[in-house]
Design a protein around this motif. Structure first.
Motif, PDB file in Angstrom:
ATOM      1  N   SER A 179       0.808  -1.214   0.000  1.00 52.01           N
ATOM      2  CA  SER A 179       0.000   0.000   0.000  1.00 52.01           C
ATOM      3  C   SER A 179       0.841   1.263   0.000  1.00 52.01           C
ATOM      4  O   SER A 179       0.312   2.362  -0.019  1.00 52.01           O
ATOM      5  CB  SER A 179      -0.917   0.021   1.234  1.00 52.01           C
ATOM      6  N   MET A 180       2.187   1.132   0.047  1.00 55.54           N
ATOM      7  CA  MET A 180       3.017   2.338   0.077  1.00 55.54           C
ATOM      8  C   MET A 180       2.945   3.066  -1.257  1.00 55.54           C
ATOM      9  O   MET A 180       2.661   2.469  -2.292  1.00 55.54           O
ATOM     10  CB  MET A 180       4.476   1.991   0.402  1.00 55.54           C
ATOM     11  N   GLY A 181       3.230   4.334  -1.211  1.00 53.16           N
ATOM     12  CA  GLY A 181       3.293   5.095  -2.450  1.00 53.16           C
ATOM     13  C   GLY A 181       1.922   5.544  -2.906  1.00 53.16           C
ATOM     14  O   GLY A 181       0.886   5.197  -2.350  1.00 53.16           O
ATOM     15  N   ASN A 182       1.925   6.345  -3.972  1.00 48.31           N
ATOM     16  CA  ASN A 182       0.679   6.773  -4.590  1.00 48.31           C
ATOM     17  C   ASN A 182       0.951   7.045  -6.050  1.00 48.31           C
ATOM     18  O   ASN A 182       2.056   6.888  -6.537  1.00 48.31           O
ATOM     19  CB  ASN A 182       0.123   8.021  -3.883  1.00 48.31           C
ATOM     20  N   GLY A 183      -0.070   7.449  -6.755  1.00 51.63           N
ATOM     21  CA  GLY A 183       0.077   7.635  -8.190  1.00 51.63           C
ATOM     22  C   GLY A 183       1.075   8.699  -8.585  1.00 51.63           C
ATOM     23  O   GLY A 183       1.593   8.695  -9.691  1.00 51.63           O
ATOM     24  N   ASP A 184       1.360   9.654  -7.672  1.00 50.83           N
ATOM     25  CA  ASP A 184       2.293  10.729  -8.000  1.00 50.83           C
ATOM     26  C   ASP A 184       3.732  10.245  -8.002  1.00 50.83           C
ATOM     27  O   ASP A 184       4.498  10.517  -8.915  1.00 50.83           O
ATOM     28  CB  ASP A 184       2.138  11.885  -6.999  1.00 50.83           C
ATOM     29  N   VAL A 185       4.150   9.544  -6.939  1.00 49.62           N
ATOM     30  CA  VAL A 185       5.539   9.130  -6.831  1.00 49.62           C
ATOM     31  C   VAL A 185       5.787   7.783  -7.487  1.00 49.62           C
ATOM     32  O   VAL A 185       6.908   7.473  -7.868  1.00 49.62           O
ATOM     33  CB  VAL A 185       5.991   9.082  -5.357  1.00 49.62           C
ATOM     34  N   ALA A 186       4.765   6.952  -7.605  1.00 50.49           N
ATOM     35  CA  ALA A 186       4.932   5.624  -8.179  1.00 50.49           C
ATOM     36  C   ALA A 186       4.528   5.602  -9.643  1.00 50.49           C
ATOM     37  O   ALA A 186       4.036   4.614 -10.148  1.00 50.49           O
ATOM     38  CB  ALA A 186       4.109   4.599  -7.392  1.00 50.49           C
ATOM     39  N   GLU A 187       4.747   6.703 -10.330  1.00 57.65           N
ATOM     40  CA  GLU A 187       4.350   6.754 -11.729  1.00 57.65           C
ATOM     41  C   GLU A 187       5.283   5.891 -12.574  1.00 57.65           C
ATOM     42  O   GLU A 187       6.442   5.643 -12.211  1.00 57.65           O
ATOM     43  CB  GLU A 187       4.367   8.192 -12.228  1.00 57.65           C
ATOM     44  N   VAL A 188       4.776   5.426 -13.684  1.00 59.48           N
ATOM     45  CA  VAL A 188       5.528   4.527 -14.559  1.00 59.48           C
ATOM     46  C   VAL A 188       6.866   5.158 -14.943  1.00 59.48           C
ATOM     47  O   VAL A 188       6.938   6.330 -15.326  1.00 59.48           O
ATOM     48  CB  VAL A 188       4.708   4.203 -15.824  1.00 59.48           C
ATOM     49  N   GLY A 189       7.921   4.357 -14.819  1.00 58.17           N
ATOM     50  CA  GLY A 189       9.250   4.812 -15.177  1.00 58.17           C
ATOM     51  C   GLY A 189      10.081   5.254 -13.995  1.00 58.17           C
ATOM     52  O   GLY A 189      11.318   5.209 -14.042  1.00 58.17           O
ATOM     53  N   ASN A 190       9.442   5.703 -12.906  1.00 56.08           N
ATOM     54  CA  ASN A 190      10.188   6.094 -11.719  1.00 56.08           C
ATOM     55  C   ASN A 190      10.905   4.878 -11.129  1.00 56.08           C
ATOM     56  O   ASN A 190      10.545   3.723 -11.398  1.00 56.08           O
ATOM     57  CB  ASN A 190       9.276   6.725 -10.672  1.00 56.08           C
ATOM     58  N   LEU A 191      11.897   5.143 -10.306  1.00 61.81           N
ATOM     59  CA  LEU A 191      12.685   4.081  -9.696  1.00 61.81           C
ATOM     60  C   LEU A 191      12.310   3.911  -8.233  1.00 61.81           C
ATOM     61  O   LEU A 191      11.840   4.847  -7.583  1.00 61.81           O
ATOM     62  CB  LEU A 191      14.178   4.406  -9.797  1.00 61.81           C
ATOM     63  N   LEU A 192      12.527   2.709  -7.732  1.00 61.16           N
ATOM     64  CA  LEU A 192      12.287   2.418  -6.325  1.00 61.16           C
ATOM     65  C   LEU A 192      13.499   1.670  -5.775  1.00 61.16           C
ATOM     66  O   LEU A 192      13.849   0.598  -6.260  1.00 61.16           O
ATOM     67  CB  LEU A 192      11.022   1.579  -6.161  1.00 61.16           C
ATOM     68  N   PHE A 193      14.149   2.268  -4.795  1.00 55.59           N
ATOM     69  CA  PHE A 193      15.283   1.652  -4.111  1.00 55.59           C
ATOM     70  C   PHE A 193      14.752   0.977  -2.867  1.00 55.59           C
ATOM     71  O   PHE A 193      14.288   1.630  -1.941  1.00 55.59           O
ATOM     72  CB  PHE A 193      16.309   2.726  -3.754  1.00 55.59           C
ATOM     73  N   THR A 194      14.793  -0.357  -2.843  1.00 53.21           N
ATOM     74  CA  THR A 194      14.158  -1.083  -1.757  1.00 53.21           C
ATOM     75  C   THR A 194      14.672  -2.515  -1.714  1.00 53.21           C
ATOM     76  O   THR A 194      15.645  -2.878  -2.375  1.00 53.21           O
ATOM     77  CB  THR A 194      12.620  -1.056  -1.930  1.00 53.21           C
ATOM     78  N   ARG A 195      13.980  -3.338  -0.969  1.00 52.25           N
ATOM     79  CA  ARG A 195      14.283  -4.761  -0.843  1.00 52.25           C
ATOM     80  C   ARG A 195      12.967  -5.514  -0.998  1.00 52.25           C
ATOM     81  O   ARG A 195      11.951  -5.106  -0.435  1.00 52.25           O
ATOM     82  CB  ARG A 195      14.896  -5.035   0.534  1.00 52.25           C
ATOM     83  N   VAL A 196      12.983  -6.611  -1.743  1.00 50.93           N
ATOM     84  CA  VAL A 196      11.757  -7.367  -2.007  1.00 50.93           C
ATOM     85  C   VAL A 196      11.880  -8.791  -1.480  1.00 50.93           C
ATOM     86  O   VAL A 196      12.861  -9.492  -1.761  1.00 50.93           O
ATOM     87  CB  VAL A 196      11.444  -7.395  -3.515  1.00 50.93           C
ATOM     88  N   LEU A 197      10.907  -9.188  -0.712  1.00 47.46           N
ATOM     89  CA  LEU A 197      10.841 -10.545  -0.161  1.00 47.46           C
ATOM     90  C   LEU A 197       9.931 -11.397  -1.034  1.00 47.46           C
ATOM     91  O   LEU A 197       8.809 -11.001  -1.337  1.00 47.46           O
ATOM     92  CB  LEU A 197      10.288 -10.501   1.268  1.00 47.46           C
ATOM     93  N   LYS A 198      10.417 -12.570  -1.434  1.00 46.44           N
ATOM     94  CA  LYS A 198       9.609 -13.491  -2.223  1.00 46.44           C
ATOM     95  C   LYS A 198       9.234 -14.688  -1.357  1.00 46.44           C
ATOM     96  O   LYS A 198      10.095 -15.368  -0.806  1.00 46.44           O
ATOM     97  CB  LYS A 198      10.381 -13.974  -3.454  1.00 46.44           C
ATOM     98  N   LEU A 199       7.931 -14.910  -1.242  1.00 44.77           N
ATOM     99  CA  LEU A 199       7.405 -16.059  -0.502  1.00 44.77           C
ATOM    100  C   LEU A 199       6.477 -16.819  -1.432  1.00 44.77           C
ATOM    101  O   LEU A 199       5.353 -16.395  -1.676  1.00 44.77           O
ATOM    102  CB  LEU A 199       6.652 -15.600   0.749  1.00 44.77           C
TER     103      LEU A 199
END
Length: 213
Positions: A134-154
């Motif tokens: 649920s983090m982010g919104n349409g302004d900052v998570a627009e297509v093409g923007n980057l996200l520096f984070t860590r992703v857990l796969k379960l």
């Protein structure tokens, strides 16, 4: 989102809170200070105001990637598992092991359903996947923007771990080029690790370049 997914997210949330508390226990504070200097590339005598509630990105790196804190080739998660092995459930243990397989990474936003999910592409490998978050919104998570984070796969599910930083798309070329160059140089100097393993142990360099740009 199914009931099973909701229960998994709830379980992960509770476990993550315990892990963050473990990171800032008194016995690890000296190592934490040294790790802050590495992660943020702090200069001698440079002051940094540390607030645990704002440092999930750093704390997950300290927990999962910063080897040597509690022993040679060991991270804090290894120590957490060793101490809590008798009280962790099978599912909690599986999550801990899956977390150890994660690394900091640079991802491209492919799409976003605010409050539900973000579609992402690995900026290095091109792998695509959706995260239930649920983090982010349409302004900052627009297509093409980057996200520096860590992703857990379960299993087939992906979750963002702790926190993330949205970045302008213009930074992609610079950061991916610099990190790839660092990996190539390491290989030329005799480092035989895979790119995945190099990213695991050197993900803090991404933070250096992000702060520099």
């Amino acid at each position: 989102m199914t009931d099973s997914t909701n229960k998994l997210k709830e379980l992960f949330g509770k476990l993550f809170a315990k892990l963050m508390e473990f990171c800032i226990e008194q016995e690890f504070l000296s190592s934490l200070g040294e790790s802050l200097e590495i992660f943020y590339d702090l200069k001698p005598e440079e002051e940094y105001e540390f607030n645990p509630t704002d440092e999930f990105l750093f704390l997950t790196w300290f927990l999962l990637d910063d080897v040597g804190v509690v022993g040679e080739n060991m991270c804090l998660m290894d120590e957490f598992i060793r101490r809590k092995a008798d009280v962790l459930t099978i599912q909690e243990m599986q999550i801990c092991k899956a977390l150890e397989d994660t690394s900091l990474n640079l991802l491209e936003v492919r799409g976003c359903v605010p409050g539900k999910s973000i579609s992402l592409r690995d900026a290095f490998t091109g792998e695509t996947f959706d995260v239930d978050e649920s983090m982010g919104n349409g302004d900052v998570a627009e297509v093409g923007n980057l996200l520096f984070t860590r992703v857990l796969k379960l299993g087939d599910l992906h979750f963002l771990v702790g926190a993330g930083i949205f970045l302008d798309k213009s930074l992609k070329e610079y950061i991916t080029h610099d990190f790839t160059q660092a990996y190539q140089q390491a290989c030329e100097e005799g480092d035989h690790r895979s790119f995945k393993d190099f990213l695991k142990t050197n993900g803090f360099l991404l933070n250096h370049w992000i702060r520099a740009y």
